[in-house]
Every structure is written in C-alpha cells, then in structure tokens.
Design a protein around this motif. Structure first.
Motif: not given
Length: 148
Positions: A95-100, A126-144
């Motif tokens: 749902t997001l047009r994402l630029r990384i 939002q600032m985040a500390e990503i320790k595992e790859a699974s936390q990346a999806s949680r960051l995207l969920a917060v953006l939505q």
C-alpha cells in the motif's frame, strides 16, 4: 595593567566607516539610502514561494544507516542490503510507494543494531533500532498508520 602596544611590523586595523548618504533639500534621504535600508531591515521573514518544491513520486521514505554495519559494535549478521531486500518483499509495502535509501551515520548509533529513520507522507519521522530483519516489517506497519 599595561596596555598592549601594537607591533611596528603589523598595520593597525581601522574599522571601515560608510560615508553618509547625501540629503536632498527638505531633509529627505536619497533613494539609494532607502533601498539599502530596505535590504538590511528584515523585521519579518518573507514566506518562501513554493515554486522550488516538487511532488515526490513515493509515499514513504526509509533511510538506513550503512555505517552501523561497519562498526565493531554493530550487528554481526544483519546487513543493510539484506534489510533493504526484506523491506521490498514485505506485504505491508504494497500500500506504500516506498523509497529505501542507504546513508551515512544517522547519529543514533545503537549497539548490535542498524539505525533507521522513516517517514510517510503527512506523518511524523520515526527513528528505529533494527536488530532483526523481522523488525523491518514492524517499522513499515507503523508508517501505514494514519497520522493523528
């Protein structure tokens, strides 16, 4: 207390003084003076026109710190490129047009993690500390989530 004497080798610095503006008969100043006063007096900053901004083609921006993986206290197995791939494959991204973007140091410098900054259109950063790859999806969920 002794005054410091100027060195004979160095020239004395004299502050520059601008000549007075010529006065017209009747006490009014010359037009050049009023123009220079208008340039130097900035009581209220003028609003910038929006002709220099453009609309982005993406709805959210994620900035990943590449310096975090290079640090000795950085994550041992998590790499920025792998994190980018994980974020691109994430179903929340649909749902997001994402630029990384990979960047230099963001200044967060977490231990055993990668720093990330993310912002969706109209939302707060939002600032985040990503320790595992699974936390990346949680960051995207917060953006939505819609901005309150």
């Amino acid at each position: 207390m002794k005054k410091a004497m100027p060195s004979p080798d160095l020239p004395e610095v004299i502050p520059a003084v601008e000549p007075a503006a010529p006065q017209r008969p009747g006490g009014t100043a010359d037009a050049t003076e009023s123009m220079s006063e208008a340039k130097t007096s900035s009581a209220a900053p003028a609003e910038q026109p929006d002709d220099f901004t453009v609309k982005a083609k993406f709805g959210a921006l994620v900035v990943l710190c590449k310096a975090c993986q290079k640090r000795s206290s950085g994550p041992s197995k998590l790499k920025v490129k792998d994190l980018r791939k994980e974020m691109r494959r994430d179903p929340a991204r649909s749902t997001l047009r994402l630029r990384i973007v990979e960047s230099g140091c963001l200044g967060l410098c977490p231990k055993k993690a990668i720093a990330a900054a993310a912002m969706a259109r109209g939302g707060q950063m939002q600032m985040a500390e990503i320790k595992e790859a699974s936390q990346a999806s949680r960051l995207l969920a917060v953006l939505q989530k819609p901005a309150a």
